[in-house]
Design an enzyme around this catalytic site. Structure first.
Site, short mmCIF file in Angstrom:
data_model
loop_
_atom_site.label_atom_id
_atom_site.label_comp_id
_atom_site.label_asym_id
_atom_site.label_seq_id
_atom_site.Cartn_x
_atom_site.Cartn_y
_atom_site.Cartn_z
N ARG A 36 -47.55 58.96 16.62
CA ARG A 36 -47.13 57.96 17.45
C ARG A 36 -46.31 56.74 16.87
O ARG A 36 -45.30 56.16 17.57
CB ARG A 36 -48.45 57.27 17.83
CG ARG A 36 -49.24 58.04 18.93
CD ARG A 36 -50.41 56.93 19.44
NE ARG A 36 -51.13 57.74 20.60
CZ ARG A 36 -52.17 57.23 21.27
NH1 ARG A 36 -52.79 56.08 20.62
NH2 ARG A 36 -52.62 57.74 22.20
N LYS A 197 -65.17 67.50 31.65
CA LYS A 197 -65.56 67.16 32.93
C LYS A 197 -64.71 67.24 33.98
O LYS A 197 -63.40 66.75 33.83
CB LYS A 197 -66.18 65.76 32.84
CG LYS A 197 -67.26 65.32 31.89
CD LYS A 197 -67.71 63.97 31.95
CE LYS A 197 -68.74 63.45 30.94
NZ LYS A 197 -68.97 62.25 30.98
N GLY A 350 -55.20 64.76 23.65
CA GLY A 350 -55.14 64.97 22.28
C GLY A 350 -55.45 66.15 21.86
O GLY A 350 -54.55 66.73 20.90
N GLY A 373 -54.52 58.73 28.30
CA GLY A 373 -55.22 58.22 29.63
C GLY A 373 -54.02 57.90 30.53
O GLY A 373 -53.96 57.99 31.88
#
Length: 394
Positions: A36, A197, A350, A373
């Site tokens: 990053r 999920k 990730g 996200g």
């Protein structure tokens, strides 16, 4: 709506406040992945070349509005200085007296880094007074923190009310790449989804199902789809309350003539462990005392065959418990297949990013997203506050 860009902002010899995403992993004060930080170098160098006084700000971790010594940005300042090959002034203050004194002393082309924004509870509250204090440090504002673009915080949204504002080069690349796959993908378009999920990815499926030609599903979320098709998955993770949701997706995909690819074999074990005795079984032969922790080699081959003809590939989420060696093969196999694609490839999340980095194929991916996200919400069709704040009506 048009995104205001740094190229259109008057930055020459100006004080430029730049929101970056330096939320990097630390191990006892040592940065273990500087991806990053490296991603922001083009924007920082763009400003330095124009004699700007660059004032960087970022969050790190979740200090919850309190000063935490282990979450100070000093290690980040040192790492950035090494990457730039020049001094970075680390300011142990955010927007107070010391911050004003230190930034006032910057010379043209200098770079400074403010302390962790989230040490002040007003940051996450998008407090207007805190945003004004931040804005008072500079002449204009650049947002280059795509990873925080889905947060309506003082440093991503609030400050735009007080300064001429624009998107940095990294934020532009992210928006351009994601807009391309959402609005103008070359077909066939393959979407690969993994992770634990269904509930985490259902928004992406709902938004993109009419745009894609195939959806390849692995990870724990595949178990819920398999159960929706009536298959036994033993003791595997299943979201019981999302079985009907998965069934509805399968039905809608059939109506839209979209291929939904589920694992045809799996890596199973009696427990999730580094030393587990893992075996490969066909998907209809999972024992009652077994749990699925990865897709099997036949599934990797099946997925790779579909990806071979795809012109657009979007991948988010691992195919198994990637951090454990016995269950990492599926994710690595898919990473290889994505890297071999001749189409436009976008990887986010990730573990997906870690897989292409570890395999050394990152340079063969068209775009690697720096925001997990944020990229998910963009793919869901949501408006990201940090981006919306930089748009202007045409």
């Amino acid at each position: 709506m048009t995104l205001r860009r740094i190229q259109d902002l008057e930055v020459d010899q100006k004080r430029v406040l730049v929101r970056v995403d330096f939320n990097v992993p630390l191990d006892d004060g040592v940065i273990t992945d500087d991806t990053r930080i490296r991603a922001t170098l083009p924007t920082i160098n763009y400003l330095r070349e124009r004699g700007a006084k660059t004032i960087l700000m970022s969050h790190l971790g979740r200090p919850k509005g309190q000063v935490r010594e282990n979450l100070r940005l000093a290690p980040v300042a040192r790492a950035l200085a090494m990457l730039l090959g020049s001094q970075v002034t680390y300011i142990q203050d955010i927007a107070g007296y010391e911050a004003h004194e230190e930034t006032a002393g910057l010379s043209l082309g200098d770079v400074a880094l403010l302390e962790n924004l989230r040490f002040d509870p007003r940051e996450e509250a998008n407090d207007p007074e805190f945003a004004r204090e931040l804005a008072s440090l500079a002449d204009c504002f650049v947002n280059d923190a795509f990873g925080a673009a889905h947060r309506a915080h003082a440093s991503t949204v609030g400050v735009t009310a007080y300064l001429p504002s624009a998107a940095g080069l990294l934020l532009q690349r992210e928006v351009d790449a994601l807009s391309h796959v959402v609005s103008n993908p070359e077909r066939p378009f393959a979407l690969i989804l993994g992770g634990a999920k269904v509930s985490d990815k259902i928004g992406v499926i709902d938004h993109l199902l009419e745009r894609v030609d195939s959806v390849l599903i692995g990870g724990g979320m595949a178990n819920t789809f398999l159960k929706a098709k009536g298959l036994s998955v033993g003791r595997s993770l299943v979201e019981e309350d999302n079985i009907e949701v998965a069934a509805a997706v399968l039905q809608r995909a059939t109506q839209l003539n979209v291929d939904i690819l589920l694992p045809v074999d799996a890596v199973v074990a009696d427990r999730m462990s580094f030393d587990a005795e893992a075996t490969v079984v066909d998907i209809d032969a999972v024992g009652d005392d077994q749990a699925i922790f990865d897709i099997g080699p036949k599934s990797v081959e099946l997925f790779a065959n579909f990806l071979g003809s795809a012109r657009t590939v979007v991948w988010n989420g691992p195919m198994g418990v990637f951090e454990m060696a016995p269950f990492a093969g599926g994710t690595r196999g898919v990473a290889d297949a994505v890297a071999a694609s001749n189409g436009f490839t976008l990887v986010g999340g990730g573990d997906s990013v870690a897989a292409v980095e570890q395999l050394g194929v990152a340079d063969r991916i068209s775009h690697i997203s720096t925001g997990g996200g944020a990229s998910l919400e963009f793919l869901e069709g949501k408006s990201l506050p940090g981006i919306a704040a930089l748009q202007e009506k045409e």
